[in-house]
Design a protein around this motif. Structure first.
Motif, PDB file in Angstrom:
ATOM      1  N   TYR A  96       0.850  -1.186   0.000  1.00  0.00           N
ATOM      2  CA  TYR A  96       0.000   0.000   0.000  1.00  0.00           C
ATOM      3  C   TYR A  96       0.884   1.233   0.000  1.00  0.00           C
ATOM      4  N   CYS A  97       0.483   2.250  -0.736  1.00  0.00           N
ATOM      5  CA  CYS A  97       1.167   3.537  -0.715  1.00  0.00           C
ATOM      6  C   CYS A  97       0.183   4.547  -0.132  1.00  0.00           C
ATOM      7  N   ASP A  98       0.520   5.052   1.022  1.00  0.00           N
ATOM      8  CA  ASP A  98      -0.376   5.970   1.735  1.00  0.00           C
ATOM      9  C   ASP A  98      -1.789   5.396   1.832  1.00  0.00           C
ATOM     10  N   GLY A  99      -1.880   4.096   2.109  1.00  0.00           N
ATOM     11  CA  GLY A  99      -3.162   3.435   2.307  1.00  0.00           C
ATOM     12  C   GLY A  99      -3.849   2.940   1.053  1.00  0.00           C
ATOM     13  N   ILE A 100      -3.280   3.202  -0.115  1.00  0.00           N
ATOM     14  CA  ILE A 100      -3.872   2.763  -1.386  1.00  0.00           C
ATOM     15  C   ILE A 100      -3.179   1.479  -1.851  1.00  0.00           C
ATOM     16  N   ALA A 101      -3.958   0.415  -2.057  1.00  0.00           N
ATOM     17  CA  ALA A 101      -3.396  -0.838  -2.559  1.00  0.00           C
ATOM     18  C   ALA A 101      -2.872  -0.608  -3.974  1.00  0.00           C
ATOM     19  N   PHE A 102      -1.590  -0.947  -4.191  1.00  0.00           N
ATOM     20  CA  PHE A 102      -1.023  -0.728  -5.525  1.00  0.00           C
ATOM     21  C   PHE A 102      -0.190  -1.900  -6.038  1.00  0.00           C
ATOM     22  N   ALA A 103       0.135  -2.862  -5.188  1.00  0.00           N
ATOM     23  CA  ALA A 103       0.981  -3.967  -5.631  1.00  0.00           C
ATOM     24  C   ALA A 103       0.788  -5.189  -4.754  1.00  0.00           C
ATOM     25  N   ILE A 104       1.147  -6.337  -5.324  1.00  0.00           N
ATOM     26  CA  ILE A 104       1.222  -7.555  -4.536  1.00  0.00           C
ATOM     27  C   ILE A 104       2.530  -8.263  -4.876  1.00  0.00           C
ATOM     28  N   LEU A 105       3.043  -8.976  -3.890  1.00  0.00           N
ATOM     29  CA  LEU A 105       4.201  -9.837  -4.087  1.00  0.00           C
ATOM     30  C   LEU A 105       3.681 -11.253  -4.032  1.00  0.00           C
ATOM     31  N   ALA A 106       3.860 -11.986  -5.114  1.00  0.00           N
ATOM     32  CA  ALA A 106       3.386 -13.363  -5.181  1.00  0.00           C
ATOM     33  C   ALA A 106       4.150 -14.093  -6.277  1.00  0.00           C
ATOM     34  N   PHE A 107       4.338 -15.389  -6.089  1.00  0.00           N
ATOM     35  CA  PHE A 107       5.020 -16.213  -7.093  1.00  0.00           C
ATOM     36  C   PHE A 107       6.376 -15.621  -7.476  1.00  0.00           C
ATOM     37  N   ASP A 108       7.103 -15.128  -6.474  1.00  0.00           N
ATOM     38  CA  ASP A 108       8.444 -14.563  -6.671  1.00  0.00           C
ATOM     39  C   ASP A 108       8.471 -13.402  -7.654  1.00  0.00           C
ATOM     40  N   ALA A 109       7.405 -12.621  -7.677  1.00  0.00           N
ATOM     41  CA  ALA A 109       7.352 -11.489  -8.602  1.00  0.00           C
ATOM     42  C   ALA A 109       6.580 -10.326  -7.981  1.00  0.00           C
ATOM     43  N   LEU A 110       6.772  -9.174  -8.560  1.00  0.00           N
ATOM     44  CA  LEU A 110       6.037  -7.967  -8.195  1.00  0.00           C
ATOM     45  C   LEU A 110       4.932  -7.770  -9.219  1.00  0.00           C
ATOM     46  N   TRP A 111       3.724  -7.599  -8.732  1.00  0.00           N
ATOM     47  CA  TRP A 111       2.555  -7.392  -9.582  1.00  0.00           C
ATOM     48  C   TRP A 111       1.964  -6.037  -9.222  1.00  0.00           C
ATOM     49  N   LEU A 112       1.763  -5.183 -10.209  1.00  0.00           N
ATOM     50  CA  LEU A 112       1.284  -3.820  -9.987  1.00  0.00           C
ATOM     51  C   LEU A 112      -0.159  -3.656 -10.462  1.00  0.00           C
ATOM     52  N   LYS A 113      -0.918  -2.872  -9.720  1.00  0.00           N
ATOM     53  CA  LYS A 113      -2.336  -2.644  -9.999  1.00  0.00           C
ATOM     54  C   LYS A 113      -2.522  -2.037 -11.386  1.00  0.00           C
ATOM     55  N   ALA A 114      -3.513  -2.531 -12.091  1.00  0.00           N
ATOM     56  CA  ALA A 114      -3.856  -2.017 -13.423  1.00  0.00           C
ATOM     57  C   ALA A 114      -5.360  -1.803 -13.478  1.00  0.00           C
ATOM     58  N   ASP A 115      -5.802  -1.124 -14.499  1.00  0.00           N
ATOM     59  CA  ASP A 115      -7.232  -0.955 -14.739  1.00  0.00           C
ATOM     60  C   ASP A 115      -7.445  -0.652 -16.222  1.00  0.00           C
ATOM     61  N   ALA A 116      -8.670  -0.456 -16.610  1.00  0.00           N
ATOM     62  CA  ALA A 116      -8.986  -0.221 -18.026  1.00  0.00           C
ATOM     63  C   ALA A 116      -8.238   0.992 -18.576  1.00  0.00           C
ATOM     64  N   GLU A 117      -7.989   1.970 -17.720  1.00  0.00           N
ATOM     65  CA  GLU A 117      -7.311   3.189 -18.165  1.00  0.00           C
ATOM     66  C   GLU A 117      -5.820   2.963 -18.454  1.00  0.00           C
ATOM     67  N   THR A 118      -5.216   1.970 -17.797  1.00  0.00           N
ATOM     68  CA  THR A 118      -3.782   1.739 -17.973  1.00  0.00           C
ATOM     69  C   THR A 118      -3.454   0.446 -18.729  1.00  0.00           C
ATOM     70  N   ASP A 119      -4.470  -0.365 -19.041  1.00  0.00           N
ATOM     71  CA  ASP A 119      -4.222  -1.656 -19.692  1.00  0.00           C
ATOM     72  C   ASP A 119      -3.403  -1.537 -20.972  1.00  0.00           C
ATOM     73  N   ALA A 120      -3.612  -0.510 -21.766  1.00  0.00           N
ATOM     74  CA  ALA A 120      -2.870  -0.368 -23.029  1.00  0.00           C
ATOM     75  C   ALA A 120      -1.371  -0.235 -22.774  1.00  0.00           C
ATOM     76  N   GLU A 121      -0.992   0.483 -21.720  1.00  0.00           N
ATOM     77  CA  GLU A 121       0.435   0.633 -21.412  1.00  0.00           C
ATOM     78  C   GLU A 121       1.046  -0.691 -20.975  1.00  0.00           C
ATOM     79  N   TRP A 122       0.296  -1.452 -20.168  1.00  0.00           N
ATOM     80  CA  TRP A 122       0.778  -2.770 -19.735  1.00  0.00           C
ATOM     81  C   TRP A 122       0.860  -3.719 -20.933  1.00  0.00           C
ATOM     82  N   ASP A 123      -0.155  -3.670 -21.802  1.00  0.00           N
ATOM     83  CA  ASP A 123      -0.149  -4.530 -22.985  1.00  0.00           C
ATOM     84  C   ASP A 123       1.048  -4.214 -23.888  1.00  0.00           C
ATOM     85  N   ALA A 124       1.398  -2.934 -24.006  1.00  0.00           N
ATOM     86  CA  ALA A 124       2.484  -2.506 -24.883  1.00  0.00           C
ATOM     87  C   ALA A 124       3.832  -3.109 -24.478  1.00  0.00           C
ATOM     88  N   VAL A 125       4.003  -3.412 -23.186  1.00  0.00           N
ATOM     89  CA  VAL A 125       5.264  -4.017 -22.736  1.00  0.00           C
ATOM     90  C   VAL A 125       5.116  -5.517 -22.490  1.00  0.00           C
TER      91      VAL A 125
END
Length: 117
Positions: free
Chosen positions: A32-61
């Protein structure tokens, strides 16, 4: 097993954006960053929160979506994306992607007001 070293790295790198805290979560951890959930650590990796507004940027990489196979064989997907490789050793890149994740978390935290009858 949770990689607490990775959690410490994220907290240190993201510090200019806000205070990072963590909670255990089903064999992993939620960040959490200042109380806002933004990431999880699981399966030996960092996973960052996404949504419909940011999906294109995640898809691009080519960042895969977080999925878990349940005991009954069903696959459950969550709005988290695997952090790009460069975020593991470049604080500026981590902050760039974390900022998107924090903003997605802020949008998710806003609940629409219910209309009264």
């Amino acid at each position: 097993m949770i990689d607490w070293g990775l959690a410490d790295w994220v907290a240190e790198a993201v510090e200019p954006l806000g205070r990072v805290t963590r909670k255990r979560l089903f064999g992993g951890a939620a960040l959490y960053c200042d109380g806002i959930a933004f990431a999880i650590l699981a399966f030996d990796a960092l996973w960052l929160k996404a949504d419909a507004e940011t999906d294109a940027e995640w898809d691009a990489v080519g960042a895969p979506r977080f999925t878990v196979e349940r005991d009954d064989g069903k696959v459950q997907s969550m709005n988290y994306r695997r952090a790009p490789d460069e975020t593991y050793d470049d604080a500026d890149e981590l902050r760039r992607w974390a900022r998107l994740a924090i903003e997605a978390g802020q949008r998710a935290a806003v609940k629409p007001k219910r209309r009264s009858k």
